[in-house]
Design an enzyme around this catalytic site. Sequence first.
Site, PDB file in Angstrom:
ATOM      1  CE  LYS A 167      -3.834  -2.390   2.174  1.00 28.29           C
ATOM      2  NZ  LYS A 167      -4.462  -2.872   3.404  1.00 28.29           N
ATOM      3  CD  GLN A 222      -3.320  -4.466   6.649  1.00 26.62           C
ATOM      4  OE1 GLN A 222      -3.236  -3.531   5.872  1.00 26.62           O
ATOM      5  NE2 GLN A 222      -4.018  -5.548   6.365  1.00 26.62           N
ATOM      6  CG  ASP A 265      -9.840   0.068   5.179  1.00 24.15           C
ATOM      7  OD1 ASP A 265      -9.686  -0.246   3.984  1.00 24.15           O
ATOM      8  OD2 ASP A 265      -8.979  -0.146   6.058  1.00 24.15           O
TER       9      ASP A 265
END
Length: 297
Positions: A53, A97, A120
């Site tokens: 990422k 994460q 997200d």
Amino acid sequence: MAGKIIDGKQIAGQMRAELKAEVAKLKRQGVVPGLGVILVGDDPASKSYVTAKERACEEMGIYSDDNRLPADTSQEHLIGLIGRLNTDPKINSILVQLPLPKHLSESEVLLAINPDKDVDGFHPMNVGKMVTGEKAFLPCTPNGVVQLLLRSGIKIEGSYVVIVGRSNIVGKPLANMLIQKSPSGNATVPVCHTRTKDLARHTKQADIIIAAAGHPNTITADMVKDGAVVIDVGVNRVEDSTKKAGYRLVGDVDFERVKEKASLITPVPGGVGPMTITMLLYNTVESAKRAAGIVAG
Ligand code: NAP
């Protein structure tokens, strides 16, 4: 009929080229999108996702603030860091994460993220907006699936789409996105799970099957109607002594046999996977545009 492959790498590459041009344009307007990344612990899979990422951000010209914390980090410390990123004007989006180490509360952590920076789309505020069809950050993997379908010229509207899997990160949000009253929705969508009776009865009727079960061979050729579109979200490791790592990655679909019946099918790897990071970059750029007042929030 041998199905055509939906090349996720190629579609993601095309989207990234568009995003890169957009980031360059934003820079000329004095706006640099920024992503705050938090990784707690040293799980190898999580580390490699986070590294991928960050590398993608660098390639796009997106600023990234990398925060790697030890596995014994306290909830208080983690929430404090999120608080700092929430108010940092250089940061437009925050990625924690998952999974987090067991002693940390994921739900509390996700709630602490400013919904305007929730790249997200897991904050209840964004989940609620998505369900009611308001503008929201859409979760990256489901949104990646929708983009794959749209950019492959597959008509979602009016289709019978069977989703296998009802997780909060894939199946449920995807179902919600596909039933919205919009050209990227308007589908009829049953969501199947381990308590579904006779899974094949459902999948055999599907114009589009989306497999997100997390088990190899959940979808076999006898479960697919001729000409169906098959999207495989699953990523599973299976032992393979011919590989240096001792394993290879497969999806949830019996790819070799199902591709003979499907009209279009995604491979694993190289299908949905590359789209997930791309949608993260997309959400970060979108968030920067909202913060700068270039688009409405
Ligand atoms: P999850 O939380 O484990 O959920 C799996 C879902 O599938 C559950 O709802 C489960 O039903 C259902 N299921 C499992 N076996 C089934 C079967 N035989 N028949 C019908 N339903 C079945 O998994 P997830 O987080 O959604 O992830 C799913 C897969 O996608 C995993 O392989 C994951 O690695 C992959 N993934 C890939 C990406 C990407 O970027 N490519 C991103 C996220 C996830 P119950 O609810 O009844 O248990």
